[in-house]
Design an enzyme around this catalytic site. Sequence first.
Site, short mmCIF file in Angstrom:
data_model
loop_
_atom_site.label_atom_id
_atom_site.label_comp_id
_atom_site.label_asym_id
_atom_site.label_seq_id
_atom_site.Cartn_x
_atom_site.Cartn_y
_atom_site.Cartn_z
N GLY A 121 7.41 0.51 53.64
CA GLY A 121 7.69 1.68 54.46
C GLY A 121 7.93 1.35 55.93
O GLY A 121 8.59 2.13 56.64
N GLU A 175 7.47 -3.95 47.61
CA GLU A 175 6.87 -2.95 46.72
C GLU A 175 6.72 -3.40 45.27
O GLU A 175 5.74 -3.07 44.61
CB GLU A 175 7.67 -1.63 46.77
CG GLU A 175 7.45 -0.81 48.02
CD GLU A 175 8.39 -1.16 49.18
OE1 GLU A 175 8.99 -2.25 49.13
OE2 GLU A 175 8.50 -0.35 50.11
N1 CAA Z 1 -1.62 -0.36 53.50
C1 CAA Z 1 -2.94 -0.28 53.80
N2 CAA Z 1 -3.60 -1.22 54.47
C2 CAA Z 1 -2.89 -2.30 54.89
C3 CAA Z 1 -1.52 -2.45 54.62
C4 CAA Z 1 -0.88 -1.41 53.90
N3 CAA Z 1 0.43 -1.43 53.64
N4 CAA Z 1 -1.11 -3.63 55.12
C5 CAA Z 1 -2.19 -4.20 55.70
N5 CAA Z 1 -3.26 -3.40 55.55
C6 CAA Z 1 -4.64 -3.63 56.03
C7 CAA Z 1 -5.37 -4.63 55.17
O1 CAA Z 1 -5.88 -4.03 54.00
C8 CAA Z 1 -6.44 -5.10 56.12
O2 CAA Z 1 -7.42 -4.11 56.18
P1 CAA Z 1 -9.00 -4.48 56.03
O3 CAA Z 1 -9.26 -5.41 57.19
O4 CAA Z 1 -9.67 -3.15 56.15
O5 CAA Z 1 -9.14 -5.16 54.71
C9 CAA Z 1 -5.72 -5.11 57.46
O6 CAA Z 1 -4.59 -4.23 57.31
C10 CAA Z 1 -5.19 -6.47 57.86
O7 CAA Z 1 -4.39 -6.96 56.81
P2 CAA Z 1 -4.57 -8.40 56.16
O8 CAA Z 1 -5.98 -8.85 56.25
O9 CAA Z 1 -3.96 -8.37 54.80
O10 CAA Z 1 -3.68 -9.30 57.16
P3 CAA Z 1 -2.95 -10.67 56.83
O11 CAA Z 1 -2.50 -11.21 58.14
O12 CAA Z 1 -3.79 -11.52 55.96
O13 CAA Z 1 -1.65 -10.25 55.97
C11 CAA Z 1 0.28 -8.90 55.44
C12 CAA Z 1 -0.64 -9.48 56.54
C13 CAA Z 1 1.05 -10.03 54.76
C14 CAA Z 1 1.24 -7.95 56.12
C15 CAA Z 1 -0.60 -8.15 54.40
O14 CAA Z 1 -1.46 -7.26 55.07
C16 CAA Z 1 0.19 -7.37 53.39
O15 CAA Z 1 0.74 -7.96 52.46
N6 CAA Z 1 0.20 -6.03 53.53
C17 CAA Z 1 0.85 -5.16 52.58
C18 CAA Z 1 2.35 -5.21 52.70
C19 CAA Z 1 2.99 -4.32 51.65
O16 CAA Z 1 2.88 -4.57 50.45
N7 CAA Z 1 3.71 -3.28 52.10
C20 CAA Z 1 4.35 -2.34 51.22
C21 CAA Z 1 3.44 -1.15 51.04
S1 CAA Z 1 4.00 -0.10 49.75
C22 CAA Z 1 5.17 0.90 50.42
O17 CAA Z 1 5.52 0.77 51.59
C23 CAA Z 1 5.71 1.95 49.49
C24 CAA Z 1 6.88 2.73 49.95
O18 CAA Z 1 7.99 2.22 50.12
C25 CAA Z 1 6.76 4.17 50.09
#
Ligand code: CAA
Length: 258
Positions: A112, A135
Amino acid sequence: MSESNIIIENNDSVRTITINRPKQLNALNSQTISELSQALKEADAEIGVKVIVLTGSGEKAFVAGADIKEFASFSVEEGKKLSKEGHDKLFDLAQNLSTPIIAAINGFALGGGLELAMSAHIRVASDNAKMGLPEVSLGVIPGYGGTQRLAQLVGRGKAMEMIATAGMISAEDAQKWGLVNHVTTVDRLMEKCHEIAGKIVKNSSSAIGLAIKAVNANYTDGENGFETEIEEFGNCFGTDDFKEGTTAFIERRKANFK
Ligand code: CAA
């Protein structure tokens, strides 16, 4: 409603909207989507705001996606509603806003987050930014316009690869692929956005709004972009900006658009 998730700042006629959930890498939960929607509508309604810059707070992320924790237990119906409301409230609203939006991509723009940047009119990335639509690694597909806007911006082949691999690309590749307009150092990111905004604000806001409408018509079902262009070109002739712009040219002076 809990504390606001966005910060609004004004600098002359440029409004900066910062998504402010840095601990969650600015993930878009429903409250943030509503606040952004409201902030964009308000900015668009204010005559003094000529350009919007959209960015994320903290050093790591523009936006790391929709808030996974919020939707993890959703049903099929709730999933459809999430996507539809997102399109209507924020992503289509942003794309069709008559005030141009510059996305300042200051780190991760994933899911997103990239979809939000793609809904903006212009994208500038810092050289440490990483972009992707991960995703399918979560068992869903991009749901905020990513399947359409990514293919429009980088072509179907590259979009398919980015979506199917769930991988991230660098800012450098994003620029090569046409996904972002410019890449700067982290320190220069906002300066570059303001430099572009500075050029935009000298021009006619009403003409820019109609140009956005005409460009977007090509991507809107049931609309013919050429017909929209003819219609809106004609409408320009009825505006004060047209009188000022053409008069200024003839009088050999700079236009002063109100
Ligand atoms: N939703 C909710 N929380 C999120 C998030 C997300 N998309 N991305 C990161 N966070 C949170 C983590 O859960 C973490 O929270 P806590 O400390 O409470 O556990 C905090 O942010 C920091 O994140 P990380 O510890 O994971 O940080 P990192 O540096 O190790 O990794 C990252 C960074 C690679 C961006 C990793 O956070 C990640 O993979 N995030 C998710 C990315 C993702 O899959 N995005 C797509 C979402 S689905 C979507 O968007 C659907 C749509 O089209 C409508």
